[in-house]
Design an enzyme around this catalytic site. Structure first.
Site, PDB file in Angstrom:
ATOM      1  N   HIS A   1       0.798  -1.235   0.000  1.00  0.00           N
ATOM      2  CA  HIS A   1       0.000   0.000   0.000  1.00  0.00           C
ATOM      3  C   HIS A   1       0.827   1.280   0.000  1.00  0.00           C
ATOM      4  O   HIS A   1       0.290   2.369  -0.136  1.00  0.00           O
ATOM      5  CB  HIS A   1      -0.948   0.025   1.205  1.00  0.00           C
ATOM      6  CG  HIS A   1      -0.265   0.245   2.522  1.00  0.00           C
ATOM      7  ND1 HIS A   1       0.016   1.502   3.015  1.00  0.00           N
ATOM      8  CD2 HIS A   1       0.215  -0.608   3.440  1.00  0.00           C
ATOM      9  CE1 HIS A   1       0.627   1.393   4.180  1.00  0.00           C
ATOM     10  NE2 HIS A   1       0.768   0.119   4.460  1.00  0.00           N
TER      11      HIS A   1
HETATM   12  N1  UDP Z   1      -4.631  -5.525   8.051  1.00  0.00           N
HETATM   13  C1  UDP Z   1      -5.925  -5.984   8.096  1.00  0.00           C
HETATM   14  N2  UDP Z   1      -6.516  -6.358   6.908  1.00  0.00           N
HETATM   15  C2  UDP Z   1      -5.870  -6.297   5.717  1.00  0.00           C
HETATM   16  C3  UDP Z   1      -4.532  -5.824   5.695  1.00  0.00           C
HETATM   17  C4  UDP Z   1      -3.943  -5.431   6.877  1.00  0.00           C
HETATM   18  O1  UDP Z   1      -6.526  -6.087   9.158  1.00  0.00           O
HETATM   19  O2  UDP Z   1      -6.461  -6.637   4.685  1.00  0.00           O
HETATM   20  C5  UDP Z   1      -3.995  -5.127   9.310  1.00  0.00           C
HETATM   21  C6  UDP Z   1      -2.717  -5.836   9.603  1.00  0.00           C
HETATM   22  O3  UDP Z   1      -2.965  -7.082  10.214  1.00  0.00           O
HETATM   23  C7  UDP Z   1      -2.016  -4.849  10.522  1.00  0.00           C
HETATM   24  C8  UDP Z   1      -2.460  -3.522   9.994  1.00  0.00           C
HETATM   25  O4  UDP Z   1      -3.636  -3.774   9.225  1.00  0.00           O
HETATM   26  O5  UDP Z   1      -2.446  -4.991  11.859  1.00  0.00           O
HETATM   27  C9  UDP Z   1      -1.407  -2.887   9.152  1.00  0.00           C
HETATM   28  O6  UDP Z   1      -1.926  -1.755   8.544  1.00  0.00           O
HETATM   29  P1  UDP Z   1      -1.338  -1.142   7.195  1.00  0.00           P
HETATM   30  O7  UDP Z   1      -0.565  -2.171   6.479  1.00  0.00           O
HETATM   31  O8  UDP Z   1      -2.500  -0.511   6.492  1.00  0.00           O
HETATM   32  O9  UDP Z   1      -0.427   0.062   7.716  1.00  0.00           O
HETATM   33  P2  UDP Z   1       1.066   0.156   8.270  1.00  0.00           P
HETATM   34  O10 UDP Z   1       1.239  -0.894   9.324  1.00  0.00           O
HETATM   35  O11 UDP Z   1       1.991   0.002   7.120  1.00  0.00           O
HETATM   36  O12 UDP Z   1       1.149   1.527   8.859  1.00  0.00           O
END
Ligand code: UDP
Length: 361
Positions: A207
């Protein structure tokens, strides 16, 4: 003590679930949650409030889309109005999104002390919007809740007063401990629902703007997982922005033929897929750590990571998506590769420590 919490993006809802619960336990704490609206689809927002037992936000600003400046500016305006009405003793923000920056900045200008959960993380890549947000928020925060030793050292290096830095561990570890077992016990698993085999698939999430908005990197990622898909099923919950960029680049249909694309999942189903994956390939910060929490080898589709201890500990490896074959090889070679026995993210009580830290105002 009145605390206004600003949330806006999926990982923030997940992190806040345990801290809000800990605040509820504390009789002198009252939390008012503001949802900026940065993530607004039901499967990027509402599902987490429902699954993780969180109350609906008191305020919903409904701000999303537009350029970074426009989005952050509108959030600043909206949050300032809430702060003038609520007159809180503290502002609580998480991570590194535009909602984090807007919350912290609105509060700092009104002399409301800011608490930053996930302080001290750095990619040292100032082209990332997240890096700009983190550095600015750390600079104006009164409580810097760092998840790791590395975070503490970095904040000290930047000259931040040691009295403001608290090493509390990682709230995502609290969440993983709390809900990981629950995910295993659920009657229906996403693994079965999607017809996958235990340790028989690769789980992918992408993403970050540096991947979705760069046509060469996006193409390399698509080609890499088409290649991986010839050897091992690939399941990929598609972030709405990534879906949009893939569609725009005309890559969606070829990818769809080779890879199992699904809508973004709720937390429980995501955890189930993480727990049983052979390998997780991601550019997400949270997912890199969850791979480790569930002891699954991870490949990070980036040039660098903030979670360096997982790379040095052998649980994660970087595969910059410049070259599809190299990414595919990194993913396939990661199968079965366990890392060292490390424990960098605390003891699963980060949320309680944050609330104790806040209460000591
Ligand atoms: N996550 C979720 N469903 C999805 C993809 C990710 O629940 O389809 C959760 C994942 O398990 C984690 C969090 O979203 O807890 C991560 O968020 P994201 O990847 O959007 O952001 P980042 O961690 O990079 O800030």
């Amino acid at each position: 003590m009145r605390v206004v919490t600003v949330l806006g993006a999926r990982p923030q809802f997940i992190k806040a679930s345990v801290v809000s619960a800990a605040m509820l336990q504390h009789e002198d704490m009252h939390e008012v949650v503001v949802h900026t609206g940065q993530h607004f689809d039901a499967n990027m927002s509402d599902v987490f409030f429902a699954e993780l037992g969180m109350a609906s936000p008191a305020y919903h600003l409904d701000i999303h889309g537009g350029q970074h400046g426009e989005m952050t500016g509108r959030m600043l305006q909206g949050i300032e109005r809430v702060l003038l009405d609520e007159k809180p003793d503290a502002m609580l923000v998480y991570g590194d999104t535009n909602s984090t920056l807007a919350g912290a900045l609105a509060a700092a200008k009104l002399h409301i002390p800011v608490a930053h959960v996930e302080a001290g993380l750095r990619s040292f890549n100032m082209r990332m919007p997240e890096e700009v947000n983190r550095i600015l928020v750390d600079r104006i925060s009164s409580w810097l809740f760092a998840p790791t030793d590395e975070g503490v050292v970095q904040l000290q290096r930047e000259g931040i007063d040691a009295a403001r830095i608290h090493q509390v561990g990682d709230v995502m570890y609290d969440v993983a401990l709390h809900h990981g077992e629950r995910a295993k016990r659920m009657k229906v698993s996403a693994v079965e629902r999607l017809g996958l085999q235990n340790r028989g698939y690769v789980l992918v999430t992408v993403h970050r703007a540096e991947n979705t908005d760069d046509p060469h990197r996006l193409q390399a990622i698509v080609d890499a997982f088409i290649e991986v898909g010839r050897q091992l099923p690939v399941v990929w919950p598609l972030h709405p922005r990534t879906r949009g960029m893939l569609a725009k680049a005309g890559l969606l249909s070829s990818l769809e033929r080779a890879v199992r694309l699904v809508e973004p999942l709720g937390y429980m189903e995501m955890v189930q897929l993480e727990q049983s994956a052979a390998v997780i390939a991601t550019d997400s910060g949270g997912v890199q750590k969850e791979a480790f929490f569930h002891r699954v080898p991870c490949v990070t589709l980036r040039d660098e990571t903030e979670w360096v201890e997982l790379v040095s500990g052998g649980w994660n490896r970087l595969a910059p998506p410049n070259n599809a074959s190299q990414v595919a090889i990194a993913v396939l070679e990661a199968r079965g590769r366990a890392g060292d026995s490390i424990q960098p993210y605390g003891d699963g009580h980060a949320a309680a420590k944050i609330v104790t830290g806040l209460a000591a105002l």
